[in-house]
Design a protein around this motif. Structure first.
Motif, mmCIF file in Angstrom:
data_model
loop_
_atom_site.group_PDB
_atom_site.id
_atom_site.type_symbol
_atom_site.label_atom_id
_atom_site.label_comp_id
_atom_site.label_asym_id
_atom_site.label_seq_id
_atom_site.Cartn_x
_atom_site.Cartn_y
_atom_site.Cartn_z
ATOM 1 N N LEU A 149 0.862 -1.184 0.000
ATOM 2 C CA LEU A 149 0.000 0.000 0.000
ATOM 3 C C LEU A 149 0.897 1.233 0.000
ATOM 4 C CD1 LEU A 149 -2.755 1.475 0.487
ATOM 5 C CD2 LEU A 149 -2.346 1.191 2.942
ATOM 6 N N ILE A 151 0.845 5.363 0.463
ATOM 7 C CA ILE A 151 0.048 6.504 0.898
ATOM 8 C C ILE A 151 0.871 7.778 0.686
ATOM 9 C CG2 ILE A 151 -1.170 7.594 2.827
ATOM 10 C CD1 ILE A 151 -1.539 4.885 4.064
ATOM 11 N N GLN A 160 -6.406 10.740 8.627
ATOM 12 C CA GLN A 160 -6.611 10.257 7.250
ATOM 13 C C GLN A 160 -5.614 9.148 6.907
ATOM 14 O OE1 GLN A 160 -6.213 14.257 5.613
ATOM 15 N NE2 GLN A 160 -8.314 14.173 4.823
ATOM 16 N N ASP A 163 -6.808 6.054 8.695
ATOM 17 C CA ASP A 163 -7.996 5.497 8.032
ATOM 18 C C ASP A 163 -7.593 4.638 6.836
ATOM 19 O OD1 ASP A 163 -9.671 6.791 9.776
ATOM 20 O OD2 ASP A 163 -10.212 8.416 8.392
ATOM 21 N N GLN A 164 -6.666 5.167 6.039
ATOM 22 C CA GLN A 164 -6.262 4.418 4.832
ATOM 23 C C GLN A 164 -5.582 3.101 5.192
ATOM 24 O OE1 GLN A 164 -4.364 6.390 1.584
ATOM 25 N NE2 GLN A 164 -5.515 8.280 1.854
ATOM 26 N N GLU A 167 -8.196 0.629 6.577
ATOM 27 C CA GLU A 167 -9.027 0.076 5.499
ATOM 28 C C GLU A 167 -8.298 -1.062 4.795
ATOM 29 O OE1 GLU A 167 -10.857 1.793 1.391
ATOM 30 O OE2 GLU A 167 -10.616 3.191 3.058
ATOM 31 N N LYS A 168 -7.026 -0.840 4.510
ATOM 32 C CA LYS A 168 -6.231 -1.842 3.814
ATOM 33 C C LYS A 168 -6.072 -3.114 4.676
ATOM 34 C CE LYS A 168 -3.136 -3.644 0.980
ATOM 35 N NZ LYS A 168 -3.426 -4.066 -0.386
#
Ligand code: S3P
Length: 173
Positions: A149, A151, A160, A163-164, A167-168
Motif C-alpha cells: 500500500l 500513501i 486520514q 484510516d487508509q 481500510e487496507k
C-alpha cells in the motif's frame, strides 16, 4: 506466507514512528521501532553507531533484526528505518513480515520537517535539500517494489493516514 504484521516504510521524516504509535492505539496492537530497538541494544544512538562503526555495520544490524522479527513477531506494527528497504535482501524479509505500507512524501516536505535535525547522519552534509532529493530518487524503486500500500502523506493529516491503513488491513482479513 505473509505474517500478520503491519510494516511502515518510507523516507526519513515521513512519519513512520508517529504513525506507528498512533496506529497501535487505534488497532490495539503492539508497536516496535527497529531504530529504537537497535539503539537500545547497542546502548548508543544511530549517529554514534554510524560514527564509530560505519554505515555497513548498521545495515547488518538492520538485516539481523528483520530476521529475528520474522521468528518472534506476529500481529504487531513495525516501523523500520528509512534505509531498510534499500538493501535488496531486506525486501523479501519485509514482505514476509506482513503488509508493507509505504508512507510516500515529497522531498520538499522532508526538508521542511527535518531542517535543523542532527539525528540523521545521512543528512548532515552542506546541502541537505539536494541530498534528500537525490537519496529519495535513488530509493524510489526500492520503496515502491516492496509496498503493498502506498500513501501520499504530504496533504494528509494523521487521522486520514490511519484510516487508509486501517481500510487496507481490514481488507486483508
Ligand atoms: C536512515 C534512516 C533513519 C535511520 C538511519 C538511516 C536512512 O531512520 O535508520 O539514520 O538510511 O534513511 P528514520 O527513517 O526513522 O529517520
Amino acid at each position: 506466507m505473509k505474517k500478520d504484521n503491519c510494516i511502515l516504510i518510507g523516507f526519513m521524516g515521513s512519519g513512520k514512528s508517529s504513525v506507528g504509535i498512533r496506529l497501535s492505539y487505534r488497532l490495539r496492537r503492539v508497536v516496535e521501532d527497529t531504530d529504537k530497538l537497535i539503539e537500545m541494544r547497542e546502548g548508543r544512538t544511530i549517529s554514534e553507531i554510524f560514527e564509530e562503526n560505519g554505515e555497513p555495520y548498521f545495515r547488518q544490524l538492520e538485516t539481523n533484526l528483520l530476521q529475528e522479527l520474522i521468528e518472534r513477531v506476529n500481529g504487531e506494527i513495525l516501523s523500520v528505518g528509512g534505509g531498510t528497504p534499500v538493501r535488496e535482501e531486506n525486501r523479501p524479509l519485509l514482505q514476509t513480515l506482513g503488509t508493507v505500507v509505504y508512507l510516500r512524501i515529497r522531498p520538499e516536505t522532508v526538508y521542511e520537517r527535518l531542517k535543523g535535525d542532527t539525528s540523521r547522519p545521512l543528512l548532515q552534509g552542506d546541502n541537505p535539500r539536494e541530498r534528500i532529493r537525490t537519496l529519495m530518487e535513488d530509493r524510489r524503486d526500492a520503496y515502491e517494489s516492496c509496498a503493498d500500500l502506498i500513501i501520499d502523506v504530504d496533504e494528509l493529516d494523521m487521522e486520514q493516514i490511519l484510516d487508509q491503513i486501517q481500510e487496507k488491513l481490514g481488507n486483508r482479513e
